[in-house]
Design an enzyme around this catalytic site. Structure first.
Site, PDB file in Angstrom:
ATOM      1  N   GLY A 129       4.763   1.598   4.673  1.00 13.31           N
ATOM      2  CA  GLY A 129       6.065   2.254   4.494  1.00 13.31           C
ATOM      3  C   GLY A 129       7.141   1.385   3.852  1.00 13.31           C
ATOM      4  O   GLY A 129       7.775   1.801   2.867  1.00 13.31           O
ATOM      5  N   HIS A 188      -9.755   1.306   4.717  1.00 10.37           N
ATOM      6  CA  HIS A 188      -8.494   1.599   5.422  1.00 10.37           C
ATOM      7  C   HIS A 188      -8.750   2.634   6.521  1.00 10.37           C
ATOM      8  O   HIS A 188      -9.519   3.572   6.329  1.00 10.37           O
ATOM      9  CB  HIS A 188      -7.444   2.115   4.430  1.00 10.37           C
ATOM     10  CG  HIS A 188      -6.064   2.098   5.019  1.00 10.37           C
ATOM     11  ND1 HIS A 188      -5.645   3.034   5.931  1.00 10.37           N
ATOM     12  CD2 HIS A 188      -5.040   1.219   4.883  1.00 10.37           C
ATOM     13  CE1 HIS A 188      -4.405   2.741   6.307  1.00 10.37           C
ATOM     14  NE2 HIS A 188      -4.015   1.642   5.682  1.00 10.37           N
ATOM     15  N   SER A 239       3.069  -1.602  10.477  1.00  8.90           N
ATOM     16  CA  SER A 239       4.504  -1.576  10.809  1.00  8.90           C
ATOM     17  C   SER A 239       5.249  -2.867  10.479  1.00  8.90           C
ATOM     18  O   SER A 239       6.214  -3.206  11.158  1.00  8.90           O
ATOM     19  CB  SER A 239       4.707  -1.225  12.288  1.00  8.90           C
ATOM     20  OG  SER A 239       4.271   0.087  12.549  1.00  8.90           O
ATOM     21  N   GLU A 285      -5.667  -4.650  10.547  1.00 10.40           N
ATOM     22  CA  GLU A 285      -4.692  -3.589  10.781  1.00 10.40           C
ATOM     23  C   GLU A 285      -5.084  -2.807  12.030  1.00 10.40           C
ATOM     24  O   GLU A 285      -5.920  -1.890  11.940  1.00 10.40           O
ATOM     25  CB  GLU A 285      -4.655  -2.613   9.593  1.00 10.40           C
ATOM     26  CG  GLU A 285      -4.222  -3.218   8.295  1.00 10.40           C
ATOM     27  CD  GLU A 285      -3.613  -2.175   7.348  1.00 10.40           C
ATOM     28  OE1 GLU A 285      -2.489  -2.397   6.913  1.00 10.40           O
ATOM     29  OE2 GLU A 285      -4.252  -1.153   7.074  1.00 10.40           O
ATOM     30  N   GLY A 313       2.205   2.695  11.034  1.00 10.21           N
ATOM     31  CA  GLY A 313       3.213   3.760  10.983  1.00 10.21           C
ATOM     32  C   GLY A 313       3.860   4.093  12.312  1.00 10.21           C
ATOM     33  O   GLY A 313       4.530   5.123  12.432  1.00 10.21           O
ATOM     34  N   ASN A 361       0.863  -1.182   0.000  1.00 12.01           N
ATOM     35  CA  ASN A 361       0.000   0.000   0.000  1.00 12.01           C
ATOM     36  C   ASN A 361       0.899   1.232   0.000  1.00 12.01           C
ATOM     37  O   ASN A 361       1.496   1.574   1.016  1.00 12.01           O
ATOM     38  CB  ASN A 361      -0.897  -0.011   1.261  1.00 12.01           C
ATOM     39  CG  ASN A 361      -1.763   1.231   1.343  1.00 12.01           C
ATOM     40  OD1 ASN A 361      -1.781   2.052   0.426  1.00 12.01           O
ATOM     41  ND2 ASN A 361      -2.483   1.380   2.446  1.00 12.01           N
ATOM     42  N   TRP A 362       0.973   1.860  -1.159  1.00 13.37           N
ATOM     43  CA  TRP A 362       1.871   3.021  -1.293  1.00 13.37           C
ATOM     44  C   TRP A 362       1.271   4.311  -0.740  1.00 13.37           C
ATOM     45  O   TRP A 362       1.929   5.329  -0.707  1.00 13.37           O
ATOM     46  CB  TRP A 362       2.237   3.221  -2.771  1.00 13.37           C
ATOM     47  CG  TRP A 362       3.407   2.382  -3.180  1.00 13.37           C
ATOM     48  CD1 TRP A 362       4.013   1.400  -2.455  1.00 13.37           C
ATOM     49  CD2 TRP A 362       4.123   2.461  -4.415  1.00 13.37           C
ATOM     50  NE1 TRP A 362       5.054   0.862  -3.150  1.00 13.37           N
ATOM     51  CE2 TRP A 362       5.142   1.498  -4.371  1.00 13.37           C
ATOM     52  CE3 TRP A 362       3.998   3.252  -5.556  1.00 13.37           C
ATOM     53  CZ2 TRP A 362       6.036   1.302  -5.421  1.00 13.37           C
ATOM     54  CZ3 TRP A 362       4.877   3.053  -6.608  1.00 13.37           C
ATOM     55  CH2 TRP A 362       5.890   2.087  -6.536  1.00 13.37           C
ATOM     56  N   LYS A 363       0.000   4.256  -0.373  1.00 14.83           N
ATOM     57  CA  LYS A 363      -0.686   5.453   0.139  1.00 14.83           C
ATOM     58  C   LYS A 363      -0.452   6.622  -0.833  1.00 14.83           C
ATOM     59  O   LYS A 363      -0.394   6.394  -2.030  1.00 14.83           O
ATOM     60  CB  LYS A 363      -0.208   5.758   1.566  1.00 14.83           C
ATOM     61  CG  LYS A 363      -0.318   4.506   2.451  1.00 14.83           C
ATOM     62  CD  LYS A 363      -0.127   4.743   3.905  1.00 14.83           C
ATOM     63  CE  LYS A 363      -0.305   3.431   4.647  1.00 14.83           C
ATOM     64  NZ  LYS A 363      -0.265   3.564   6.077  1.00 14.83           N
ATOM     65  N   GLU A 370      -7.116   5.036   7.547  1.00 17.66           N
ATOM     66  CA  GLU A 370      -6.818   6.442   7.220  1.00 17.66           C
ATOM     67  C   GLU A 370      -8.025   7.095   6.545  1.00 17.66           C
ATOM     68  O   GLU A 370      -8.195   8.312   6.624  1.00 17.66           O
ATOM     69  CB  GLU A 370      -5.559   6.516   6.342  1.00 17.66           C
ATOM     70  CG  GLU A 370      -4.304   6.331   7.191  1.00 17.66           C
ATOM     71  CD  GLU A 370      -3.114   5.734   6.450  1.00 17.66           C
ATOM     72  OE1 GLU A 370      -3.117   5.710   5.215  1.00 17.66           O
ATOM     73  OE2 GLU A 370      -2.180   5.290   7.144  1.00 17.66           O
TER      74      GLU A 370
HETATM   75  P1  13P Z   1       2.819   0.812   7.733  1.00 19.07           P
HETATM   76  O1  13P Z   1       3.371  -0.518   7.245  1.00 19.07           O
HETATM   77  O2  13P Z   1       3.555   1.983   7.199  1.00 19.07           O
HETATM   78  O3  13P Z   1       2.637   0.807   9.215  1.00 19.07           O
HETATM   79  O4  13P Z   1       1.337   0.954   7.101  1.00 19.07           O
HETATM   80  C1  13P Z   1       0.456  -0.098   7.227  1.00 19.07           C
HETATM   81  C2  13P Z   1      -0.734   0.188   6.406  1.00 19.07           C
HETATM   82  O5  13P Z   1      -1.488   1.103   6.688  1.00 19.07           O
HETATM   83  C3  13P Z   1      -0.969  -0.659   5.241  1.00 19.07           C
HETATM   84  O6  13P Z   1      -2.246  -0.491   4.724  1.00 19.07           O
END
Ligand code: 13P
Length: 246
Positions: free
Chosen positions: A229, A99, A207, A168, A174, A11-13, A101
């Site tokens: 990340g 997600h 993470s 998650e 993060g 997931n590159w966000k 976010e």
């Molecule tokens: P991180 O691996 O950066 O914690 O992000 C996880 C995430 O939100 C994947 O969708």
């Protein structure tokens, strides 16, 4: 060491541009050379990169997914939005929905349910994210939250075969923190039990990195990882995949 078929979803966000795609050549090479390992790699870049990425990955085993969509299955006057069939049209095969976010900026279970239905109609496979906040965890409400999200997000969806669940915990995203393995195993079992015999694939996200993968891979009930990340760096991403099978 696992012999299971595993998913690795990147997931590159809101990161990446056309130049970033060059860095995937090493992942393609790695995937081509890994004859024995059984895994699926799915890259979910921002919408701007879905078309160029799917073209680039055409003759590879890597797949492309999107990160979100508008809930309306038809075209319409929704400035700035993109629906599931538009994402399918440019090469997405999967879509991350729910997600945290996006939930944090107001996305409800009800809206996620509509998005899932529209994405299934468009022919996309779903990666549904669920997970508790730190506050909910402190109040021992994890199972309650997971049960509610599963029930509401998947309401009236009979065909669950095209759905992958990504657990998650919001507090692990993060932050460098991961759940205690014991707790994580319990949450995965809890999710599996909610589906009975027809349990979907269940991934962990939050993470995930080259250090903690050595512990995470020992959870046999997991079917893979959703990586934020660390997936933006091909070397780190390959390292996670390699260590899962070590
Ligand atoms: P991180 O691996 O950066 O914690 O992000 C996880 C995430 O939100 C994947 O969708």
């Amino acid at each position: 060491m696992t012999n299971k078929y595993m998913y690795f979803i990147a997931n590159w966000k809101m990161f990446g541009n056309l130049r970033t795609l060059n860095s995937l050549d090493s992942v393609i090479k790695f995937s081509n050379s890994s004859k024995k390992n059984k895994f699926k790699i799915i890259y979910c870049p921002p919408n701007t990169l879905i078309r160029p990425l799917s073209k680039r990955l055409k003759k590879t085993k890597l797949l492309v997914g999107a990160q979100n969509c508008h809930h309306n299955e038809n075209y319409g006057a929704f400035t700035g939005s993109v629906n599931a069939k538009m994402l399918k049209d440019v090469g997405a095969k999967y879509i991350i929905l729910g997600h945290s976010e996006n939930r944090q900026s107001g996305e409800t279970d009800k809206l996620i349910n509509l998005k899932i239905k529209s994405a299934i109609k468009a022919g996309l496979k779903i990666i549904l994210c669920i997970g508790e906040t730190l506050n909910e965890k402190r109040k021992n409400k994890t199972n309650q939250v997971l049960a509610k999200q599963i029930k509401n997000c998947l309401k009236s969806i009979n065909k669950k075969s095209d759905i992958v669940i990504a657990y998650e915990p919001v507090w692990s995203i993060g932050t460098g923190l991961i759940p205690k393995l014991d707790n994580l195993s319990k949450s995965i079992s809890f999710i599996k039990n909610k589906f009975g015999k027809k349990s979907p694939k269940i991934l962990y996200g939050g993470s995930v990195n080259g250090n903690n993968i050595a512990q995470l891979k020992d959870i046999n009930s997991l079917d893979g990882f959703l990586v934020g990340g660390a997936s933006q760096n091909s070397k780190k991403f390959i390292d996670i995949i390699k260590k899962t099978f070590n």
